[in-house]
Scaffold this active site. Structure first.
Site, PDB file in Angstrom:
ATOM      1  CE  LYS A 129      62.784   7.816  38.729  1.00 22.01           C
ATOM      2  NZ  LYS A 129      61.493   8.090  39.384  1.00 22.01           N
ATOM      3  CG  ASP A 169      62.613  11.436  40.299  1.00 22.32           C
ATOM      4  OD1 ASP A 169      61.704  10.780  40.824  1.00 22.32           O
ATOM      5  OD2 ASP A 169      63.726  11.568  40.843  1.00 22.32           O
TER       6      ASP A 169
HETATM    7  P1  NDP Z   1      62.219  18.200  43.247  1.00 25.86           P
HETATM    8  O1  NDP Z   1      63.436  18.341  42.435  1.00 25.86           O
HETATM    9  O2  NDP Z   1      61.013  18.969  42.875  1.00 25.86           O
HETATM   10  O3  NDP Z   1      62.546  18.523  44.768  1.00 25.86           O
HETATM   11  C1  NDP Z   1      63.519  17.817  45.468  1.00 25.86           C
HETATM   12  C2  NDP Z   1      63.705  18.443  46.828  1.00 25.86           C
HETATM   13  O4  NDP Z   1      64.558  17.616  47.614  1.00 25.86           O
HETATM   14  C3  NDP Z   1      64.361  19.808  46.766  1.00 25.86           C
HETATM   15  O5  NDP Z   1      63.935  20.577  47.845  1.00 25.86           O
HETATM   16  C4  NDP Z   1      65.847  19.456  46.904  1.00 25.86           C
HETATM   17  O6  NDP Z   1      66.677  20.483  47.390  1.00 25.86           O
HETATM   18  C5  NDP Z   1      65.775  18.319  47.900  1.00 25.86           C
HETATM   19  N1  NDP Z   1      66.907  17.409  47.721  1.00 25.86           N
HETATM   20  C6  NDP Z   1      67.254  16.759  46.590  1.00 25.86           C
HETATM   21  N2  NDP Z   1      68.366  16.036  46.798  1.00 25.86           N
HETATM   22  C7  NDP Z   1      68.708  16.235  48.081  1.00 25.86           C
HETATM   23  C8  NDP Z   1      69.750  15.755  48.898  1.00 25.86           C
HETATM   24  N3  NDP Z   1      70.676  14.916  48.416  1.00 25.86           N
HETATM   25  N4  NDP Z   1      69.776  16.158  50.205  1.00 25.86           N
HETATM   26  C9  NDP Z   1      68.831  16.998  50.690  1.00 25.86           C
HETATM   27  N5  NDP Z   1      67.820  17.492  49.961  1.00 25.86           N
HETATM   28  C10 NDP Z   1      67.761  17.113  48.681  1.00 25.86           C
HETATM   29  O7  NDP Z   1      61.918  16.640  43.281  1.00 25.86           O
HETATM   30  P2  NDP Z   1      60.539  15.899  43.617  1.00 25.86           P
HETATM   31  O8  NDP Z   1      59.821  16.631  44.678  1.00 25.86           O
HETATM   32  O9  NDP Z   1      59.870  15.608  42.336  1.00 25.86           O
HETATM   33  O10 NDP Z   1      61.080  14.505  44.183  1.00 25.86           O
HETATM   34  C11 NDP Z   1      61.360  14.296  45.565  1.00 25.86           C
HETATM   35  C12 NDP Z   1      61.384  12.795  45.845  1.00 25.86           C
HETATM   36  O11 NDP Z   1      60.106  12.236  45.511  1.00 25.86           O
HETATM   37  C13 NDP Z   1      62.405  11.979  45.053  1.00 25.86           C
HETATM   38  O12 NDP Z   1      62.844  10.899  45.833  1.00 25.86           O
HETATM   39  C14 NDP Z   1      61.584  11.437  43.884  1.00 25.86           C
HETATM   40  O13 NDP Z   1      62.148  10.268  43.348  1.00 25.86           O
HETATM   41  C15 NDP Z   1      60.272  11.151  44.601  1.00 25.86           C
HETATM   42  N6  NDP Z   1      59.120  11.050  43.719  1.00 25.86           N
HETATM   43  C16 NDP Z   1      58.722  12.103  42.950  1.00 25.86           C
HETATM   44  C17 NDP Z   1      57.592  11.997  42.180  1.00 25.86           C
HETATM   45  C18 NDP Z   1      57.045  13.152  41.402  1.00 25.86           C
HETATM   46  O14 NDP Z   1      55.918  13.036  40.899  1.00 25.86           O
HETATM   47  N7  NDP Z   1      57.756  14.263  41.272  1.00 25.86           N
HETATM   48  C19 NDP Z   1      56.831  10.736  42.086  1.00 25.86           C
HETATM   49  C20 NDP Z   1      57.286   9.713  42.986  1.00 25.86           C
HETATM   50  C21 NDP Z   1      58.409   9.877  43.738  1.00 25.86           C
HETATM   51  P3  NDP Z   1      67.673  21.262  46.365  1.00 25.86           P
HETATM   52  O15 NDP Z   1      66.789  22.116  45.546  1.00 25.86           O
HETATM   53  O16 NDP Z   1      68.588  22.022  47.283  1.00 25.86           O
HETATM   54  O17 NDP Z   1      68.397  20.208  45.584  1.00 25.86           O
END
Ligand code: NDP
Length: 449
Positions: A129, A169
């Site tokens: 990671k 991520d």
């Molecule tokens: P993105 O950056 O595409 O989206 C993240 C979302 O979560 C945004 O809406 C963001 O809002 C919100 N967010 C992030 N941090 C916070 C916080 N501290 N409090 C509230 N909202 C928050 O990320 P992903 O969708 O790719 O990832 C989301 C989760 O899924 C993570 O935990 C990641 O590790 C996990 N994951 C992702 C994978 C992937 O293929 N992308 C694979 C496996 C797991 P804002 O824009 O306001 O920050």
């Protein structure tokens, strides 16, 4: 949930002594160790030769300076990380996160969790990671490009198509992967698929964008059918986040006939009682990169709430947290249980706090930890690696079918492990045990390294 076994408790103490300031890592470790109690009793040989002591120590942890210039030609400095956690079953593989909350504890917990997630996919993938405390929010395209190029000007030394294959991520989507991969190819004078999540026009796999969210729903459908004789059809679903995972979880849940009521970002959340308008959400978040509150400007019948705390009080059947770690605490869990939720699947990594998991394990709600529920993303990344290595390209239908098979296999393996080790139907135990056993066998077989 208490670590009763002395050996496992010693390992937990050792980790806390070595890394006293890494709370997220301690949390992930304790959840794993509790699940391993039946393994150490039934198969003590899978914990010999200090396998666990070695497993909790990353093979390599790289920290580096990322200096770049903003739109005013001012110099900015961020911190970059890559943890290459475990290569017992394959090359290091795991995403990059760009978010101000990134630090060595977050990176270490994510790398540790990745070890068991990648093992569960059934593919030969080790774990890693990485990321930076850089925030892409509010930055221009040129600033993002400048940052990504600087980040890669150090990272390129440590990665390779058979060594370590990063992906996206939080904060690292298709745009960032493009800038990172472009810089890697320039520096190395090579194009060999060292990153996944690439555009399909540049060696990327069909379905990688959708894979994590779709995989989450495939798992949900399989589990609800097999364990509760029902399905996502007509279920009310609460989803948090509005990024990659959330958007494609909403898309597939809707295709399965569910009504998704919510979406959020770090500023707040929306409730749309008519069901989320997905084309509108995609327009706002993917195309225009605006805040979620814009949704209610364009669809006034929906409601926006400032702050994320209240999202879990929206009554629903199925819960899919898809934003970030520890987004559901004990109080949220109490409300979800009181409102009659029947299933919770973690789309985000380690969505629930330790106390919330402890509470859920005493209740009759189906709970799937992230290492199983969101493994679809890394699984399709593994398929992208295979396509790149063979210089071939698979159709969307073919990759989708493989993703469905992988998610079904993960469900089966978690169930099987939970039954074999005396906790039938406990998918938290099943995921941890099944994920651990494969890595432990490989580490034992390879000797002390
Ligand atoms: P993105 O950056 O595409 O989206 C993240 C979302 O979560 C945004 O809406 C963001 O809002 C919100 N967010 C992030 N941090 C916070 C916080 N501290 N409090 C509230 N909202 C928050 O990320 P992903 O969708 O790719 O990832 C989301 C989760 O899924 C993570 O935990 C990641 O590790 C996990 N994951 C992702 C994978 C992937 O293929 N992308 C694979 C496996 C797991 P804002 O824009 O306001 O920050």
């Amino acid at each position: 949930m208490v670590i009763e076994n002395n050996k496992l408790a010693d390992i937990y103490d050792l980790a806390k002594q070595r890394d006293p300031h890494k709370p997220e890592f301690h949390q992930a470790l304790s959840e794993l160790l509790i699940s391993l109690q039946p393994v150490i009793e039934k198969n003590p040989e899978l914990c010999t030769r200090d396998i666990l002591e070695r497993l909790i120590e990353p093979e390599r942890l790289i920290q580096f300076r990322v200096a770049w210039r903003d739109r005013n030609c001012e110099t900015r400095v961020n911190r970059g990380y890559r943890v290459q956690f475990n290569s017992a079953i394959g090359p290091y593989k795991g995403g990059l996160r760009f978010h101000p909350s990134v630090n060595s504890s977050v990176i270490k917990f994510l790398g540790f969790e990745q070890t068991f997630k990648n093992s569960l996919t059934g593919l030969p993938l080790g774990s890693a990671k990485g990321g930076s405390d850089f925030s892409p929010r509010g930055k221009t395209d040129d600033e993002i490009m400048s940052f990504c190029q600087s980040f890669m000007s150090e990272l390129f030394r440590h990665i390779g198509a058979s060594t370590d294959i990063p992906a996206g991520d939080i904060g690292v989507g298709n745009r960032e992967i493009g800038y990172l991969y472009g810089e890697y190819c320039r520096l190395m004078n090579i194009s060999e698929g060292t990153m996944t999540g690439k555009g399909v026009f540049a060696g990327g796999s069909m379905m990688r964008t959708e894979a994590t969210g779709y995989g989450l729903c495939y798992f949900a459908e399989e589990m609800l059918t097999r364990l509760r004789n029902t399905s996502l059809k007509d279920k009310k679903v609460v989803v948090s986040g509005s990024g990659n995972v959330a958007i494609y979880a909403i898309e597939k849940a809707q295709e399965f006939g569910a009504k998704v009521l919510t979406a959020s970002d770090s500023g707040g959340y929306i409730i749309d009682e008519e069901g989320i308008d997905l084309p509108l959400l995609k327009q706002i978040k993917e195309k225009e990169r605006l805040r979620i509150k814009e949704y209610v400007v364009r669809k006034p019948s929906a409601v926006y709430y400032e702050g994320c705390e209240g999202i879990w009080s929206v009554p629903c059947d199925v819960v899919m947290p898809c934003a970030t770690q520890n987004e559901i605490n004990k109080q949220d869990m109490e409300i979800l249980l009181r409102n009659g939720a029947i299933a919770l699947l973690e789309g985000s990594n380690m969505s629930c706090t330790y106390d919330a998991v402890k509470m859920i394990s005493q209740e009759d709600i189906l709970y799937v930890p992230s290492k199983a529920a969101n493994a679809g993303g890394v699984a399709v990344s593994g398929l992208e690696m295979s396509q790149n290595a063979g210089h071939i390209f698979w159709s969307r239908d073919r990759v989708d079918k493989m993703l469905q098979d992988i998610m079904r296999n993960i469900f089966d393996n978690c169930m099987k492990a939970s039954e074999e080790y005396g906790h039938a139907g406990n998918l938290l135990m099943g995921a941890n045990i099944a994920g651990y056993i494969k890595v432990a066998k490989a580490m034992k077989w390879q000797g002390v390294i």
